[in-house]
Write a protein that holds these residues in place. Structure first.
Motif, PDB file in Angstrom:
ATOM      1  N   GLY A 107       0.796  -1.225   0.000  1.00 46.27           N
ATOM      2  CA  GLY A 107       0.000   0.000   0.000  1.00 46.27           C
ATOM      3  C   GLY A 107       0.822   1.266   0.000  1.00 46.27           C
ATOM      4  N   GLU A 108       2.167   1.132   0.071  1.00 50.59           N
ATOM      5  CA  GLU A 108       3.005   2.318   0.145  1.00 50.59           C
ATOM      6  C   GLU A 108       2.924   3.167  -1.122  1.00 50.59           C
ATOM      7  N   THR A 109       2.870   2.517  -2.284  1.00 45.50           N
ATOM      8  CA  THR A 109       2.915   3.285  -3.527  1.00 45.50           C
ATOM      9  C   THR A 109       1.642   4.102  -3.746  1.00 45.50           C
ATOM     10  N   ALA A 110       0.538   3.666  -3.172  1.00 48.94           N
ATOM     11  CA  ALA A 110      -0.686   4.470  -3.259  1.00 48.94           C
ATOM     12  C   ALA A 110      -0.517   5.766  -2.472  1.00 48.94           C
ATOM     13  N   VAL A 111       0.142   5.679  -1.316  1.00 52.91           N
ATOM     14  CA  VAL A 111       0.409   6.873  -0.512  1.00 52.91           C
ATOM     15  C   VAL A 111       1.334   7.813  -1.283  1.00 52.91           C
ATOM     16  N   ILE A 112       2.373   7.247  -1.880  1.00 52.56           N
ATOM     17  CA  ILE A 112       3.324   8.058  -2.631  1.00 52.56           C
ATOM     18  C   ILE A 112       2.642   8.719  -3.824  1.00 52.56           C
ATOM     19  N   ALA A 113       1.845   7.950  -4.556  1.00 47.53           N
ATOM     20  CA  ALA A 113       1.187   8.483  -5.750  1.00 47.53           C
ATOM     21  C   ALA A 113       0.221   9.608  -5.414  1.00 47.53           C
ATOM     22  N   ALA A 169      11.614   4.001  18.722  1.00 51.18           N
ATOM     23  CA  ALA A 169      10.239   4.449  18.534  1.00 51.18           C
ATOM     24  C   ALA A 169      10.224   5.971  18.654  1.00 51.18           C
ATOM     25  N   LEU A 170      10.379   6.657  17.532  1.00 47.65           N
ATOM     26  CA  LEU A 170      10.498   8.115  17.537  1.00 47.65           C
ATOM     27  C   LEU A 170       9.162   8.767  17.884  1.00 47.65           C
ATOM     28  N   SER A 171       9.170   9.627  18.871  1.00 47.83           N
ATOM     29  CA  SER A 171       7.983  10.439  19.134  1.00 47.83           C
ATOM     30  C   SER A 171       7.812  11.433  17.994  1.00 47.83           C
ATOM     31  N   THR A 172       6.611  11.967  17.866  1.00 50.79           N
ATOM     32  CA  THR A 172       6.351  12.951  16.820  1.00 50.79           C
ATOM     33  C   THR A 172       7.305  14.133  16.941  1.00 50.79           C
ATOM     34  N   SER A 173       7.501  14.619  18.157  1.00 54.03           N
ATOM     35  CA  SER A 173       8.356  15.792  18.338  1.00 54.03           C
ATOM     36  C   SER A 173       9.807  15.478  17.997  1.00 54.03           C
ATOM     37  N   ARG A 174      10.273  14.298  18.370  1.00 50.65           N
ATOM     38  CA  ARG A 174      11.663  13.950  18.086  1.00 50.65           C
ATOM     39  C   ARG A 174      11.874  13.743  16.589  1.00 50.65           C
ATOM     40  N   LEU A 217       0.544  11.954   6.079  1.00 51.85           N
ATOM     41  CA  LEU A 217      -0.265  11.498   4.965  1.00 51.85           C
ATOM     42  C   LEU A 217      -1.184  10.342   5.313  1.00 51.85           C
ATOM     43  N   THR A 218      -0.990   9.752   6.476  1.00 48.55           N
ATOM     44  CA  THR A 218      -1.823   8.632   6.905  1.00 48.55           C
ATOM     45  C   THR A 218      -2.310   8.893   8.328  1.00 48.55           C
ATOM     46  N   GLU A 219      -3.414   8.269   8.667  1.00 46.34           N
ATOM     47  CA  GLU A 219      -4.022   8.505   9.979  1.00 46.34           C
ATOM     48  C   GLU A 219      -3.094   8.111  11.117  1.00 46.34           C
ATOM     49  N   ASP A 220      -2.295   7.066  10.916  1.00 44.20           N
ATOM     50  CA  ASP A 220      -1.388   6.621  11.981  1.00 44.20           C
ATOM     51  C   ASP A 220      -0.044   7.354  11.962  1.00 44.20           C
ATOM     52  N   ARG A 221       0.068   8.364  11.096  1.00 44.17           N
ATOM     53  CA  ARG A 221       1.281   9.182  10.979  1.00 44.17           C
ATOM     54  C   ARG A 221       2.510   8.380  10.577  1.00 44.17           C
ATOM     55  N   SER A 222       2.290   7.290   9.867  1.00 43.68           N
ATOM     56  CA  SER A 222       3.423   6.471   9.434  1.00 43.68           C
ATOM     57  C   SER A 222       4.064   6.991   8.154  1.00 43.68           C
ATOM     58  N   TRP A 223       3.409   7.920   7.460  1.00 47.32           N
ATOM     59  CA  TRP A 223       3.994   8.565   6.293  1.00 47.32           C
ATOM     60  C   TRP A 223       3.921  10.069   6.465  1.00 47.32           C
ATOM     61  N   ARG A 270       7.731   6.146   8.693  1.00 42.39           N
ATOM     62  CA  ARG A 270       8.212   5.935  10.060  1.00 42.39           C
ATOM     63  C   ARG A 270       7.320   4.921  10.744  1.00 42.39           C
ATOM     64  N   GLU A 271       7.808   4.334  11.822  1.00 39.75           N
ATOM     65  CA  GLU A 271       6.978   3.382  12.570  1.00 39.75           C
ATOM     66  C   GLU A 271       5.722   4.089  13.069  1.00 39.75           C
ATOM     67  N   PRO A 272       4.556   3.461  12.916  1.00 37.13           N
ATOM     68  CA  PRO A 272       3.324   4.094  13.406  1.00 37.13           C
ATOM     69  C   PRO A 272       3.411   4.391  14.896  1.00 37.13           C
ATOM     70  N   ASP A 273       2.788   5.461  15.325  1.00 34.71           N
ATOM     71  CA  ASP A 273       2.742   5.788  16.747  1.00 34.71           C
ATOM     72  C   ASP A 273       2.197   4.597  17.529  1.00 34.71           C
ATOM     73  N   GLY A 274       2.878   4.236  18.607  1.00 35.30           N
ATOM     74  CA  GLY A 274       2.400   3.171  19.481  1.00 35.30           C
ATOM     75  C   GLY A 274       2.723   1.759  19.030  1.00 35.30           C
ATOM     76  N   LEU A 275       3.522   1.621  17.947  1.00 35.88           N
ATOM     77  CA  LEU A 275       3.800   0.274  17.436  1.00 35.88           C
ATOM     78  C   LEU A 275       4.510  -0.591  18.472  1.00 35.88           C
ATOM     79  N   HIS A 276       5.552  -0.048  19.104  1.00 32.13           N
ATOM     80  CA  HIS A 276       6.310  -0.850  20.069  1.00 32.13           C
ATOM     81  C   HIS A 276       5.421  -1.316  21.224  1.00 32.13           C
ATOM     82  N   GLN A 277       4.519  -0.451  21.657  1.00 35.63           N
ATOM     83  CA  GLN A 277       3.638  -0.822  22.766  1.00 35.63           C
ATOM     84  C   GLN A 277       2.630  -1.898  22.359  1.00 35.63           C
ATOM     85  N   ALA A 278       2.317  -1.946  21.062  1.00 39.75           N
ATOM     86  CA  ALA A 278       1.310  -2.898  20.584  1.00 39.75           C
ATOM     87  C   ALA A 278       1.883  -4.287  20.341  1.00 39.75           C
ATOM     88  N   LEU A 279       3.214  -4.384  20.212  1.00 38.71           N
ATOM     89  CA  LEU A 279       3.842  -5.667  19.925  1.00 38.71           C
ATOM     90  C   LEU A 279       4.282  -6.361  21.208  1.00 38.71           C
TER      91      LEU A 279
END
Length: 235
Positions: free
Chosen positions: A37-43, A200-205, A221-227, A144-153
């Protein structure tokens, strides 16, 4: 206060058949992966027919669909074995950090969570390469890794992606927001593991790292702020 710990890719490794890259990626496994799904975001974020510098192209899982969408792609990777899997686009065998092709592109992509390296100096070099190659009026697209990914795994977490099942074998916290993760990739006929350290980079960092490299956030570009779409700081 920021941690002064320095992490290198010496702690990254992989297991399974075939060749591996310096950061523990199986060439054969990555050659099997479809884009996700990455190329759809890029396009959606880039002008049609744009010149595009794909940093860390790997075996071309995104290169092929980007070419099919009409982008003029130049693919960069440090692994010759990975680049050998790519057809239809010029390739550059080089490490991303320090790369200088002497030209600029409408779009520069830094995908595959490369920005989440736990080595801050390395992160800065990656982002400065992006800034160095983006044309005036162009953009840099960073995954970037979605916010909260490390906590979810957690060990035992599993999910599927096409014919592949991914399992978290281990997840070892090293310090605040830094973890060493081992993933197992299972196909019907083959199995691989990859162990890597990530931050796990915070948004501010993340946004601070952009600014330090001469970039500024334009939009997530995405709801989870991964792009994120980033623009160069230029007069």
């Amino acid at each position: 206060m920021r941690s002064m710990t320095t992490y290198s890719r010496d702690g990254h490794s992989g297991s399974g058949s075939g060749a591996f890259t310096p950061d523990g990626c199986s060439v054969e496994m990555y050659a099997r992966l479809p884009e996700n799904g990455e190329t759809a975001v890029i396009a959606a974020a880039a002008p049609p027919g744009a010149t595009l510098l794909e940093l860390g192209a790997g075996a071309g899982r995104m290169t092929r669909p980007l070419l099919e969408r009409g982008f003029a792609v130049t693919a960069v990777d440090e692994s010759e074995a990975m680049l050998a899997k790519i057809d239809g686009a010029p390739t550059v065998h080089a490490a991303i950090e320090g790369l200088d092709l002497g030209r600029r592109f409408d779009v520069v992509t830094l995908a595959s969570f490369l920005v989440n390296t736990a080595d801050e100096a390395h992160r800065g070099r990656l982002l400065r390469t992006c800034a160095r190659h983006v044309a005036p009026g162009g953009c840099v697209l960073v995954q970037r890794e979605p916010d909260g990914l490390h906590q979810a795994l957690s060990p035992g977490s599993t999910w599927s992606r096409g014919a592949m099942t991914v399992t978290v074998v281990s997840l070892e916290p090293l310090e605040e927001n830094v973890s060493r993760t081992c993933l197992r990739y299972d196909f019907e006929d083959a199995h691989w593991t990859q162990t890597f350290v990530s931050h796990a980079l915070s948004t501010s960092r993340f946004e601070t790292a952009l600014a330090e490299a001469g970039l500024r956030l334009d939009a997530y570009l995405t709801e989870d702020r991964s792009w994120a779409r980033c623009l160069p700081h230029r007069p």
